[in-house]
Design a protein around this motif. Structure first.
Motif, PDB file in Angstrom:
ATOM      1  N   LYS A  90       0.985  -1.228   0.030  1.00  0.00           N
ATOM      2  CA  LYS A  90       0.012   0.241   0.147  1.00  0.00           C
ATOM      3  C   LYS A  90       1.021   1.318   0.178  1.00  0.00           C
ATOM      4  N   PHE A  91       0.526   2.175  -0.670  1.00  0.00           N
ATOM      5  CA  PHE A  91       1.218   3.354  -0.829  1.00  0.00           C
ATOM      6  C   PHE A  91       0.449   4.561   0.015  1.00  0.00           C
ATOM      7  N   LEU A  92       1.175   5.134   1.153  1.00  0.00           N
ATOM      8  CA  LEU A  92       0.495   5.760   2.088  1.00  0.00           C
ATOM      9  C   LEU A  92       1.192   7.269   1.544  1.00  0.00           C
ATOM     10  N   LEU A  93       0.215   8.303   1.363  1.00  0.00           N
ATOM     11  CA  LEU A  93       0.612   9.614   0.938  1.00  0.00           C
ATOM     12  C   LEU A  93       0.338  10.663   1.801  1.00  0.00           C
ATOM     13  N   LYS A  94       1.075  11.545   2.169  1.00  0.00           N
ATOM     14  CA  LYS A  94       0.865  12.871   2.809  1.00  0.00           C
ATOM     15  C   LYS A  94       1.404  14.130   2.148  1.00  0.00           C
ATOM     16  N   THR A  95       0.368  15.017   1.781  1.00  0.00           N
ATOM     17  CA  THR A  95       0.698  16.029   0.807  1.00  0.00           C
ATOM     18  C   THR A  95       0.124  17.224   1.040  1.00  0.00           C
ATOM     19  N   THR A  96       0.599  18.336   0.748  1.00  0.00           N
ATOM     20  CA  THR A  96      -0.115  19.698   0.883  1.00  0.00           C
ATOM     21  C   THR A  96      -0.607  20.213  -0.523  1.00  0.00           C
ATOM     22  N   LEU A  97      -1.940  20.327  -0.548  1.00  0.00           N
ATOM     23  CA  LEU A  97      -2.461  20.880  -1.765  1.00  0.00           C
ATOM     24  C   LEU A  97      -2.754  22.520  -1.602  1.00  0.00           C
ATOM     25  N   THR A  98      -1.965  23.501  -2.215  1.00  0.00           N
ATOM     26  CA  THR A  98      -2.184  24.764  -2.120  1.00  0.00           C
ATOM     27  C   THR A  98      -3.050  25.224  -3.537  1.00  0.00           C
ATOM     28  N   GLN A 125      -0.302   6.684  -7.895  1.00  0.00           N
ATOM     29  CA  GLN A 125      -1.073   7.488  -8.639  1.00  0.00           C
ATOM     30  C   GLN A 125      -2.491   7.318  -7.629  1.00  0.00           C
ATOM     31  N   ARG A 126      -2.791   6.079  -7.525  1.00  0.00           N
ATOM     32  CA  ARG A 126      -4.195   5.810  -6.495  1.00  0.00           C
ATOM     33  C   ARG A 126      -4.140   6.445  -5.440  1.00  0.00           C
ATOM     34  N   ALA A 127      -3.280   6.601  -4.624  1.00  0.00           N
ATOM     35  CA  ALA A 127      -2.924   7.312  -3.454  1.00  0.00           C
ATOM     36  C   ALA A 127      -3.097   8.860  -3.577  1.00  0.00           C
ATOM     37  N   TYR A 128      -2.602   9.324  -4.658  1.00  0.00           N
ATOM     38  CA  TYR A 128      -2.947  10.947  -5.104  1.00  0.00           C
ATOM     39  C   TYR A 128      -4.538  11.073  -5.230  1.00  0.00           C
ATOM     40  N   LEU A 129      -4.920  10.088  -5.998  1.00  0.00           N
ATOM     41  CA  LEU A 129      -6.545  10.145  -6.312  1.00  0.00           C
ATOM     42  C   LEU A 129      -7.513  10.139  -5.146  1.00  0.00           C
ATOM     43  N   ASN A 130      -7.175   9.394  -4.484  1.00  0.00           N
ATOM     44  CA  ASN A 130      -8.011   9.132  -3.051  1.00  0.00           C
ATOM     45  C   ASN A 130      -7.723  10.300  -2.124  1.00  0.00           C
ATOM     46  N   ALA A 131      -6.681  10.699  -2.161  1.00  0.00           N
ATOM     47  CA  ALA A 131      -6.290  11.972  -1.214  1.00  0.00           C
ATOM     48  C   ALA A 131      -7.147  13.165  -1.886  1.00  0.00           C
ATOM     49  N   MET A 132      -7.416  13.385  -2.945  1.00  0.00           N
ATOM     50  CA  MET A 132      -8.107  14.382  -3.622  1.00  0.00           C
ATOM     51  C   MET A 132      -9.622  14.175  -3.169  1.00  0.00           C
ATOM     52  N   SER A 133     -10.031  13.045  -2.951  1.00  0.00           N
ATOM     53  CA  SER A 133     -11.464  13.255  -2.535  1.00  0.00           C
ATOM     54  C   SER A 133     -12.001  14.005  -1.858  1.00  0.00           C
ATOM     55  N   GLN A 134     -11.029  14.595  -0.909  1.00  0.00           N
ATOM     56  CA  GLN A 134     -11.449  15.779   0.200  1.00  0.00           C
ATOM     57  C   GLN A 134     -11.870  16.930  -0.209  1.00  0.00           C
ATOM     58  N   LEU A 135     -11.342  17.157  -1.701  1.00  0.00           N
ATOM     59  CA  LEU A 135     -11.583  18.473  -2.272  1.00  0.00           C
ATOM     60  C   LEU A 135     -12.837  18.467  -2.786  1.00  0.00           C
ATOM     61  N   ASN A 136     -13.886  19.254  -2.400  1.00  0.00           N
ATOM     62  CA  ASN A 136     -15.154  19.482  -2.962  1.00  0.00           C
ATOM     63  C   ASN A 136     -15.664  20.731  -2.373  1.00  0.00           C
ATOM     64  N   ALA A 137     -17.022  21.052  -3.028  1.00  0.00           N
ATOM     65  CA  ALA A 137     -17.403  22.577  -2.966  1.00  0.00           C
ATOM     66  C   ALA A 137     -18.200  22.466  -1.316  1.00  0.00           C
ATOM     67  N   GLN A 138     -18.296  21.362  -0.785  1.00  0.00           N
ATOM     68  CA  GLN A 138     -18.951  21.611   0.662  1.00  0.00           C
ATOM     69  C   GLN A 138     -17.688  21.588   1.714  1.00  0.00           C
ATOM     70  N   ASN A 139     -16.402  21.524   1.298  1.00  0.00           N
ATOM     71  CA  ASN A 139     -15.294  21.977   2.185  1.00  0.00           C
ATOM     72  C   ASN A 139     -15.378  23.300   2.568  1.00  0.00           C
ATOM     73  N   LEU A 140     -15.369  23.673   3.928  1.00  0.00           N
ATOM     74  CA  LEU A 140     -15.567  24.764   4.561  1.00  0.00           C
ATOM     75  C   LEU A 140     -14.239  25.744   3.994  1.00  0.00           C
ATOM     76  N   THR A 141     -12.989  25.245   3.999  1.00  0.00           N
ATOM     77  CA  THR A 141     -11.869  26.139   3.575  1.00  0.00           C
ATOM     78  C   THR A 141     -12.239  26.516   2.213  1.00  0.00           C
ATOM     79  N   PHE A 142     -12.650  25.470   1.385  1.00  0.00           N
ATOM     80  CA  PHE A 142     -12.636  25.683  -0.163  1.00  0.00           C
ATOM     81  C   PHE A 142     -13.674  26.822  -0.419  1.00  0.00           C
ATOM     82  N   LYS A 143     -14.892  26.699   0.333  1.00  0.00           N
ATOM     83  CA  LYS A 143     -15.972  27.614   0.211  1.00  0.00           C
ATOM     84  C   LYS A 143     -15.322  29.070   0.372  1.00  0.00           C
ATOM     85  N   ARG A 144     -14.692  29.348   1.722  1.00  0.00           N
ATOM     86  CA  ARG A 144     -13.954  30.672   1.961  1.00  0.00           C
ATOM     87  C   ARG A 144     -13.333  30.960   0.957  1.00  0.00           C
ATOM     88  N   PHE A 145     -12.265  30.269   0.581  1.00  0.00           N
ATOM     89  CA  PHE A 145     -11.218  30.450  -0.789  1.00  0.00           C
ATOM     90  C   PHE A 145     -12.085  30.929  -1.851  1.00  0.00           C
TER      91      PHE A 145
END
Length: 322
Positions: A90-98, A125-145
């Motif tokens: 299993k590939f375990l990813l931690k990253t910062t998306l700006t 690749q799959r680890a990155y794709l799964n990590a991005m599932s947290q990025l959506n319009a309901q995310n409060l940080t994204f809304k404020r951004f």
């Protein structure tokens, strides 16, 4: 026929127009990728753009506007990847998306936000794709951004609408109607100067229609004069059928069409002329309401402005200044 095309485009655009409030209107922001930060494969980059497009659209930004000077983009930084041992790695990813919302023309950033993402997958690749599932319009940080970016863009247009309108009027005087429409079409409904911009778009589009109509009529007249037979009629009518009934050349086009129909007796001519006349009659009946006419012309003019912008060279994917 041009009539069908304009009518269809106008109806489609009108039916999809959102309800516009003073501080909430459609803002055109292109979704772009950048080449900085951690290197990721093409599928991850494409997935990020798709997610940003969907999330931005849900938050009130028109994410597919290629003609916009404003953009939303993202980059991965400080990525950490670990791989578990054993037969099923299993590939375990931690990253910062700006993420950034910025102005490509003035090289200015309006809004930024950072997201700490984690993902697990059978491949990097799959680890990155799964990590991005947290990025959506309901995310409060994204809304404020997004809200911060929208506020800054609206302030920009409120401040510079007079400058944009001056450019549009200058282009109009030079008879560069597409450029005039493009400049005026940049101003959103909720910003200062929109009513004046809408008037200018309607005027420029009318001049553009008259010019195109005169060109088409001239070509039709030339074809018919050179060959007043069935073959010449076919060529002439191919130009006449593209003339918009709202332009100044239409009465002369109708006279020529009637002449062709009387001179050439073949059935195909009569059928085409009749279909054309029926379509014009229906269109005129539907265009009695001034508001509908104005709305259709504004939306048709905007389509011209978008086409103008897309044909101009523009740097989209590489922003080396942040």
């Amino acid at each position: 026929m041009i009539l069908k095309r304009i009518f269809g485009i106008a109806l489609g655009l009108i039916s999809s127009m959102p309800i516009v409030y003073a501080t909430d209107c459609e803002l055109h922001v292109a979704v772009a990728a950048i080449s900085q930060g951690d290197k990721v494969d093409k599928q991850v980059e494409n997935q990020l753009q798709m997610r940003l497009t969907r999330a931005a659209a849900a938050a009130g930004l028109a994410g597919d506007a290629k003609s916009s000077r404003f953009f939303i983009a993202g980059r991965f930084d400080k990525g950490f990847m670990d791989v578990t041992s054993g037969p099923s790695q299993k590939f375990l990813l931690k990253t910062t998306l700006t993420l950034y919302i910025g102005d490509a023309d003035d090289q200015k950033i309006f809004s930024t936000a950072s997201f700490e993402l984690k993902g697990v997958g059978a491949s990097e690749q799959r680890a990155y794709l799964n990590a991005m599932s947290q990025l959506n319009a309901q995310n409060l940080t994204f809304k404020r951004f997004v809200e911060k970016g929208k506020e800054e863009i609206i302030q920009y247009y409120n401040k510079y609408s007079a400058v944009i309108l001056t450019k549009a009027r200058t282009a109009m005087k030079q008879r560069d109607y597409d450029e005039a429409i493009y400049q005026a079409s940049q101003i959103p409904e909720c910003c200062n100067g929109f009513d004046e911009a809408a008037d200018l778009m309607v005027e420029a589009y009318g001049h553009r229609m008259d010019y195109e109509g005169a060109q088409l009529l001239s070509r039709a007249q030339g074809e018919w004069a050179a060959d007043p037979t069935e073959s010449g009629a076919r060529e002439a009518f191919s130009f006449l059928s593209q003339i918009d009934p709202g332009c100044s050349s239409y009465p002369a086009a109708k006279v020529l069409g009637d002449e062709i129909a009387k001179t050439v007796k073949e059935q195909w001519v009569f059928e085409n002329v009749q279909k054309y006349e029926d379509a014009l009659a229906m269109e005129k009946k539907k265009m009695q309401n001034e508001h509908i006419v104005r709305t259709r012309m504004i939306e048709a003019a905007r389509a011209v402005g978008v086409a103008r912008a897309e044909n101009q060279p523009k740097v989209v994917y590489h922003y080396g200044w942040f």
